[in-house]
Each structure stands twice: as C-alpha cells, then as structure tokens.
Write a protein that holds these residues in place. Sequence first.
Motif, PDB file in Angstrom:
ATOM      1  N   ARG A  90     -63.276   4.067 -77.736  1.00 22.41           N
ATOM      2  CA  ARG A  90     -64.160   3.893 -76.796  1.00 22.41           C
ATOM      3  C   ARG A  90     -65.670   4.192 -77.086  1.00 22.41           C
ATOM      4  N   VAL A  91     -65.775   4.955 -78.148  1.00 26.11           N
ATOM      5  CA  VAL A  91     -67.241   5.444 -78.684  1.00 26.11           C
ATOM      6  C   VAL A  91     -67.561   4.253 -79.190  1.00 26.11           C
ATOM      7  N   ARG A  92     -66.758   3.595 -80.033  1.00 29.39           N
ATOM      8  CA  ARG A  92     -67.135   2.224 -80.648  1.00 29.39           C
ATOM      9  C   ARG A  92     -67.511   1.199 -79.983  1.00 29.39           C
ATOM     10  N   GLU A  93     -66.694   1.179 -78.801  1.00 29.44           N
ATOM     11  CA  GLU A  93     -67.289   0.219 -77.740  1.00 29.44           C
ATOM     12  C   GLU A  93     -68.433   0.432 -77.059  1.00 29.44           C
ATOM     13  N   VAL A  94     -68.760   1.604 -76.854  1.00 27.12           N
ATOM     14  CA  VAL A  94     -70.128   1.906 -76.231  1.00 27.12           C
ATOM     15  C   VAL A  94     -71.329   1.629 -77.310  1.00 27.12           C
ATOM     16  N   VAL A  95     -71.007   2.055 -78.520  1.00 22.95           N
ATOM     17  CA  VAL A  95     -72.100   1.677 -79.428  1.00 22.95           C
ATOM     18  C   VAL A  95     -72.061   0.127 -79.563  1.00 22.95           C
ATOM     19  N   ALA A  96     -71.005  -0.593 -79.581  1.00 22.41           N
ATOM     20  CA  ALA A  96     -71.293  -2.078 -79.678  1.00 22.41           C
ATOM     21  C   ALA A  96     -71.966  -2.736 -78.445  1.00 22.41           C
ATOM     22  N   ASP A  97     -71.709  -2.062 -77.415  1.00 24.30           N
ATOM     23  CA  ASP A  97     -72.406  -2.544 -76.026  1.00 24.30           C
ATOM     24  C   ASP A  97     -73.800  -2.419 -76.040  1.00 24.30           C
ATOM     25  N   ALA A  98     -74.223  -1.079 -76.768  1.00 25.08           N
ATOM     26  CA  ALA A  98     -75.589  -0.768 -76.682  1.00 25.08           C
ATOM     27  C   ALA A  98     -76.491  -1.668 -77.672  1.00 25.08           C
ATOM     28  N   ARG A  99     -75.602  -1.828 -78.794  1.00 24.46           N
ATOM     29  CA  ARG A  99     -76.389  -2.806 -79.679  1.00 24.46           C
ATOM     30  C   ARG A  99     -76.775  -4.159 -79.104  1.00 24.46           C
ATOM     31  N   ASP A 100     -75.721  -4.751 -78.447  1.00 27.81           N
ATOM     32  CA  ASP A 100     -75.735  -5.752 -77.702  1.00 27.81           C
ATOM     33  C   ASP A 100     -76.860  -5.984 -76.818  1.00 27.81           C
ATOM     34  N   LEU A 101     -77.142  -4.728 -76.230  1.00 26.57           N
ATOM     35  CA  LEU A 101     -78.296  -4.668 -75.164  1.00 26.57           C
ATOM     36  C   LEU A 101     -79.511  -4.316 -75.894  1.00 26.57           C
ATOM     37  N   GLY A 102     -79.615  -4.177 -76.969  1.00 26.15           N
ATOM     38  CA  GLY A 102     -80.706  -3.981 -77.823  1.00 26.15           C
ATOM     39  C   GLY A 102     -81.306  -2.739 -77.914  1.00 26.15           C
ATOM     40  N   MET A 103     -80.291  -1.664 -77.329  1.00 21.91           N
ATOM     41  CA  MET A 103     -80.743  -0.279 -77.442  1.00 21.91           C
ATOM     42  C   MET A 103     -81.052   0.132 -78.918  1.00 21.91           C
ATOM     43  N   THR A 104     -81.884   1.254 -78.877  1.00 19.05           N
ATOM     44  CA  THR A 104     -82.183   2.023 -80.099  1.00 19.05           C
ATOM     45  C   THR A 104     -81.082   3.210 -80.136  1.00 19.05           C
ATOM     46  N   GLU A 105     -81.070   3.609 -81.472  1.00 14.77           N
ATOM     47  CA  GLU A 105     -80.111   4.821 -81.367  1.00 14.77           C
ATOM     48  C   GLU A 105     -80.458   5.990 -80.661  1.00 14.77           C
ATOM     49  N   GLU A 106     -81.811   6.182 -80.574  1.00 11.62           N
ATOM     50  CA  GLU A 106     -82.236   7.245 -79.811  1.00 11.62           C
ATOM     51  C   GLU A 106     -82.252   7.058 -78.258  1.00 11.62           C
ATOM     52  N   GLU A 107     -82.269   5.805 -78.051  1.00 13.06           N
ATOM     53  CA  GLU A 107     -81.888   5.665 -76.261  1.00 13.06           C
ATOM     54  C   GLU A 107     -80.656   5.931 -76.211  1.00 13.06           C
ATOM     55  N   LEU A 108     -79.759   5.492 -76.984  1.00 11.71           N
ATOM     56  CA  LEU A 108     -78.203   5.605 -76.860  1.00 11.71           C
ATOM     57  C   LEU A 108     -77.862   7.219 -76.601  1.00 11.71           C
ATOM     58  N   LEU A 109     -78.293   7.994 -77.698  1.00 13.41           N
ATOM     59  CA  LEU A 109     -78.082   9.317 -77.886  1.00 13.41           C
ATOM     60  C   LEU A 109     -78.980   9.885 -76.547  1.00 13.41           C
ATOM     61  N   LEU A 110     -79.948   9.601 -76.087  1.00 15.61           N
ATOM     62  CA  LEU A 110     -80.751  10.309 -74.765  1.00 15.61           C
ATOM     63  C   LEU A 110     -79.850  10.015 -73.687  1.00 15.61           C
ATOM     64  N   LEU A 111     -79.143   8.910 -73.532  1.00 14.29           N
ATOM     65  CA  LEU A 111     -77.940   8.412 -72.396  1.00 14.29           C
ATOM     66  C   LEU A 111     -76.859   9.729 -72.605  1.00 14.29           C
ATOM     67  N   VAL A 112     -76.251   9.667 -73.717  1.00 15.14           N
ATOM     68  CA  VAL A 112     -75.296  10.540 -73.987  1.00 15.14           C
ATOM     69  C   VAL A 112     -75.702  12.020 -73.726  1.00 15.14           C
ATOM     70  N   ARG A 113     -76.856  12.447 -74.151  1.00 18.15           N
ATOM     71  CA  ARG A 113     -77.122  13.986 -73.992  1.00 18.15           C
ATOM     72  C   ARG A 113     -77.203  14.166 -72.416  1.00 18.15           C
ATOM     73  N   ALA A 114     -77.707  13.132 -71.833  1.00 17.01           N
ATOM     74  CA  ALA A 114     -78.059  13.533 -70.408  1.00 17.01           C
ATOM     75  C   ALA A 114     -76.699  13.414 -69.478  1.00 17.01           C
ATOM     76  N   GLU A 115     -75.933  12.575 -70.113  1.00 16.27           N
ATOM     77  CA  GLU A 115     -74.427  12.744 -69.464  1.00 16.27           C
ATOM     78  C   GLU A 115     -73.733  14.055 -69.579  1.00 16.27           C
ATOM     79  N   LEU A 116     -73.884  14.571 -71.184  1.00 18.20           N
ATOM     80  CA  LEU A 116     -73.141  15.830 -71.412  1.00 18.20           C
ATOM     81  C   LEU A 116     -73.820  17.040 -70.608  1.00 18.20           C
ATOM     82  N   SER A 117     -75.252  16.853 -70.099  1.00 21.98           N
ATOM     83  CA  SER A 117     -75.828  18.106 -69.345  1.00 21.98           C
ATOM     84  C   SER A 117     -75.475  17.983 -68.126  1.00 21.98           C
ATOM     85  N   ALA A 118     -74.998  16.747 -67.458  1.00 23.16           N
ATOM     86  CA  ALA A 118     -74.871  16.662 -65.942  1.00 23.16           C
ATOM     87  C   ALA A 118     -73.600  17.599 -65.646  1.00 23.16           C
TER      88      ALA A 118
END
Length: 118
Positions: A90-118
């Motif tokens: 699933r992590v591989r799928e999320v990373v692939a989706d983020a790349r398809d959307l043109g997200m940067t690594e930092e943008e994806l990490l911010l989303l993951v960190r936000a979800e972890l702290s929720a």
Amino acid sequence: MLFRVDPTSTVPLGDQVAASVRRAVADGTVTPGERLPAARILAESLGVNVHTVLRGYQRLREEGLIELRRGRGAVVTAGASPHRARLLERVREVVADARDLGMTEEELLLLVRAELSA
C-alpha cells in the motif's frame, strides 16, 4: 508461487517481481522460512535478465521481507508477516499516486506526518 511480469507496464520489471513476492506473503501463499526460486531459474521462466530478478530480490531484502544467503538463495524472513507485506504494497501505491499527482517528497511526508499525529 506465481510470478507475473508485464513488459508493457510502466512499473520496472524488478519491482513487479518484488510485488509478486509481497502479494504472496500478504495472502499467506509464502510463509517465513520458505525459499524463493533461484534468480537464474526465475529469470529464465519469466523471460527477463537475471539482474532484473536480483534487483527485485534486493528490494525485498532492503524491506526486510527476505534474506539473501550465499548457497541457499532467497529465503522469506521470520519477520515477513502478511500485515507488513500488505502495508509495504500500500505504501508503494501511495507513493506512485503521489508521483502521478506531481507531489514532492516533502509534500507527501507532510501528509503522512499529519495523519500520524491525528
């Protein structure tokens, strides 16, 4: 265990080999301690270069799902649980989706960190 690769896919063949093993661990087809096919034999059966299979096996080793042992080949590790394998897929799928959307690594990490702290 069934290995499949699609030469027309945009996913590298080595990653497809690794995904086949992850799925097999996730669905319980392959269990800890089980040996995977020798890279040379698997490469021949898939019609790919042996280094392609070795790249897939190396990725799985880095993920902690298999051990590569000289003389014994690739062996599924004791820590290779179905839950871990599903999560990695699933992590591989999320990373692939983020790349398809043109997200940067930092943008994806911010989303993951936000979800972890929720």
